[in-house]
Design an enzyme around this catalytic site. Structure first.
Site: not given
Length: 78
Positions: A16-18, A43
């Protein structure tokens, strides 16, 4: 028209981000200008982040699509 030959692949599924964009940044540094990188992610934020990454850093987003809950990106290093 034939599909372009992918030089490298990056699997960021489950991250997931980042993290996907951080991994993309590291991987694209390994490529030579003009080489193609296929990125696969799960994501949904990559739909926003990867096009912005390409535009900001001068890479070409050749193709992007969604299939079976995965997001696919084909990036040509600028």
């Amino acid at each position: 028209m034939s599909k372009p030959e992918v030089s490298h692949k990056l699997d960021t599924k489950g991250l997931y981000c980042p993290e996907p964009v951080m991994m993309l940044h590291t991987k694209i540094d390994e490529l030579s200008a003009g080489e193609l990188l296929e990125v696969v992610a799960t994501d949904p934020s990559t739909k926003r982040d990867i096009p912005k990454f390409c535009g900001f850093l001068g890479h070409e987003l050749v193709e992007q699509c969604e299939k079976d809950a995965n997001f696919y990106y084909l990036i040509k290093k600028g």
